[in-house]
Design a protein around this motif. Sequence first.
Motif, PDB file in Angstrom:
ATOM      1  N   GLU A   1     -92.928  15.332  -7.814  1.00 50.07           N
ATOM      2  CA  GLU A   1     -92.836  15.639  -6.387  1.00 50.07           C
ATOM      3  C   GLU A   1     -94.237  15.686  -5.764  1.00 50.07           C
ATOM      4  OE1 GLU A   1     -90.173  15.879  -4.656  1.00 50.07           O
ATOM      5  OE2 GLU A   1     -88.541  16.873  -5.695  1.00 50.07           O
TER       6      GLU A   1
ATOM      7  N   HIS B   1     -93.655  14.641  -2.065  1.00 46.17           N
ATOM      8  CA  HIS B   1     -94.332  15.585  -1.160  1.00 46.17           C
ATOM      9  C   HIS B   1     -95.353  14.904  -0.259  1.00 46.17           C
ATOM     10  CE1 HIS B   1     -93.352  19.495  -3.586  1.00 46.17           C
ATOM     11  NE2 HIS B   1     -92.293  18.919  -3.051  1.00 46.17           N
TER      12      HIS B   1
ATOM     13  N   THR C   1     -90.740  15.157   3.771  1.00 45.07           N
ATOM     14  CA  THR C   1     -90.576  16.090   2.666  1.00 45.07           C
ATOM     15  C   THR C   1     -90.204  17.480   3.177  1.00 45.07           C
ATOM     16  OG1 THR C   1     -91.628  17.085   0.724  1.00 45.07           O
ATOM     17  CG2 THR C   1     -93.022  16.671   2.625  1.00 45.07           C
TER      18      THR C   1
ATOM     19  N   GLY D   1     -90.978  20.060   1.270  1.00 46.35           N
ATOM     20  CA  GLY D   1     -91.893  20.951   0.573  1.00 46.35           C
ATOM     21  C   GLY D   1     -91.256  21.601  -0.634  1.00 46.35           C
ATOM     22  N   SER D   2     -91.992  22.486  -1.276  1.00 47.18           N
ATOM     23  CA  SER D   2     -91.518  23.117  -2.508  1.00 47.18           C
ATOM     24  C   SER D   2     -90.776  24.420  -2.277  1.00 47.18           C
ATOM     25  CB  SER D   2     -92.715  23.375  -3.440  1.00 47.18           C
ATOM     26  OG  SER D   2     -93.690  24.169  -2.785  1.00 47.18           O
TER      27      SER D   2
ATOM     28  N   LYS E   1     -95.466  21.925   4.718  1.00 49.16           N
ATOM     29  CA  LYS E   1     -95.209  20.490   4.657  1.00 49.16           C
ATOM     30  C   LYS E   1     -93.839  20.122   5.227  1.00 49.16           C
ATOM     31  CE  LYS E   1     -98.089  19.323   0.650  1.00 49.16           C
ATOM     32  NZ  LYS E   1     -98.095  18.772  -0.724  1.00 49.16           N
TER      33      LYS E   1
END
Length: 674
Positions: free
Chosen positions: A374, A379, A384, A386-387, A393
């Motif tokens: 990612e 990403h 995206t 994001g995490s 993001k």
Amino acid sequence: MNKQKYEFEELNRIRSEWDPDAVNEALMDEDERRFFLKRKKAVDLYCDGFKIKDICKETGMHQGAIYVCLERALTINPETETYYGYAGLTYYARVHDSVRTDASSKGPYRFKKLMDDNPELEQMLFEVYFDKGSAAFEHNISILDLHKRMMKWLRQHNYTDDEYPFNTKNKGYTSLWAYVKKLERNHIRSASRRAEKNAAQIVTSTGYGEMTQIFPIAPYQAVQMDGHRVDCVYVVEVRNKDNEIRYMTAQRCWLILTIDVATRCVLGYSLTQEDNYDTTDVLQSFQNSVMPKNETEFTVPGLKVPEGGGWPDTVIPELEYSLPASIYLDNAKSHLSGLTRYKVLNVLGSTLSYGSVSTPETRGIVERFFRKMEEYGIHRLPSTTGSNPSDPKRKEAEKNAQKYKITFEIVCQILEWSIMMQNTRPNDQLDGMSPIDLMKARIKIGGMWPKRATDEQKRQISTLTYIYKEYTIKGNQKKGRRPYIHYENANYRGPIISDSFDYAGKTVILEINPRNISEIRVYSKENKKYIDTVKVTGQWASIPHSLQTRKWAQKYANEYRATYGYDTEDPLGEFIKSLIAEQGKSKVARTKLDIIKNDVLPYLDTDTNKGPIEIETKTEQPAVENQAAGEIDFRTVAIEELKKMDLSGLSLDQRMILMERLSSDEYHKLMKKG
């Protein structure tokens, strides 16, 4: 401190219980080491029976200081219930004097006496803070509210204003805070449940006990498989009533990936657009890991296949049809299914090792790969997510997906490119080698060749995702009902089975491709010989469809019956119509519609359906008689004109347009005519 004389025999017995390795002198600086060794020497000389004045002369310490050191070493540690010993003599050692529990003492000592005098209060505080027992009725109570509960309890038990803790400035709040923090340190699991979910899972699954996992060094000795929801939004094409194209966001897709533990090399993967992945997707990942890879053609600008190829079997062709010895999974429902277990154990010949669900630490290699993949690929896309939910993001991810027209096809290509790059990129954990280079070295130089599939296994692997089940063919000669097969609320007939009543009542084996259940292959139960290919009849035959689409359509039909009180004549057609009607306002509807399109395309044997689905915006149409069927916008053609046309080469989008415009009977009459 009172100076006490001890029997030397008793002192030596106690000294033998001290841990000699409790203090590591090598970690001390010169001053700390000198300070500790002087104290240690004084205590040892006293225990060995030397006179106190001789010890003072030898060590240069005052007589009172020697007795202080001795009592520090002989103090019981209340946390471990053992002597402090030499550990109490170090420069920074803090020795808790367990004798100070009288009411005149300050701070934590008075609080400790309060707890010792009221074990019921101590139990209540523990249960309330850690949300256990009948006393707890508030989840994750704060220390301030816990203090109020303690004050209320003490009042109920007749504590007055001149007693501790009411006679202190903050009513014992500071001591309670210190007491609670000590509870958290001593009860790690209970404290972790007050934190976020991931913290509790990590505490309960790592960091204690003996490590029993064996780290393999041979390729294919062990592989890990898991699913990951891709951190990216993509769009699908939606046609409005004016025949114009809009790009609207769909549900995020899933990546199901298989990775080799010894070399960190990804062997294969599968993708699904559905809300969650199922058994078919799991088996598809295994199948793609074993079978030879097709040549990748990237159409996204800037993406290209790494030099030498990005897959193990493209670099080492002999690895085609190599089989893993062990497969590590979690306890997800699709991993535990009987079909998954049967196929892995009996077709691949691999063993299965299950870990806990939602505990990625037990499958750290595949989880770490997801993060790296990612980071280097998904990403970096403008769409995206994001995490995590607070990742900056993810700002305007859906707007960016629409702006740049990031489709599912683009996401698929970026994912494959990211995986291939990770396979060929140097890895710090592999001493700077890439996963593919390490696999090549261990196989070519180390001779660690994996087991390869036999010819019979290769045939079975090619149908790894297929479902096999025994079935008794239906039919009634007296009533004139030709033999048929009933599967998932639909009837199937074939030129051989339906032409002879000898098959009625006979038990056979069905081979079902869950990606296309429009037809089913039938085999003899006795000798496994092929008998016939039966095809679905009635309204279900309008377009090829998957098992999941059939279930969606049947669920829609059941809801239709519950709403209107009668059955729909065409469950699949009506279901697709409902998706078309809802796609403008429902992300689930347009995702399902896109899944149906992508599932159908491989099974439409027409030139007009090769390649991606192309839907043009509304333009002025030439005369109908001068156009091929594949070039006509069927939203503008009169129904009478349609009846005169050859409709044998329609694309999937044109079929769906007709299904939306026509009734079920009109649509099927036109399709039969075509």
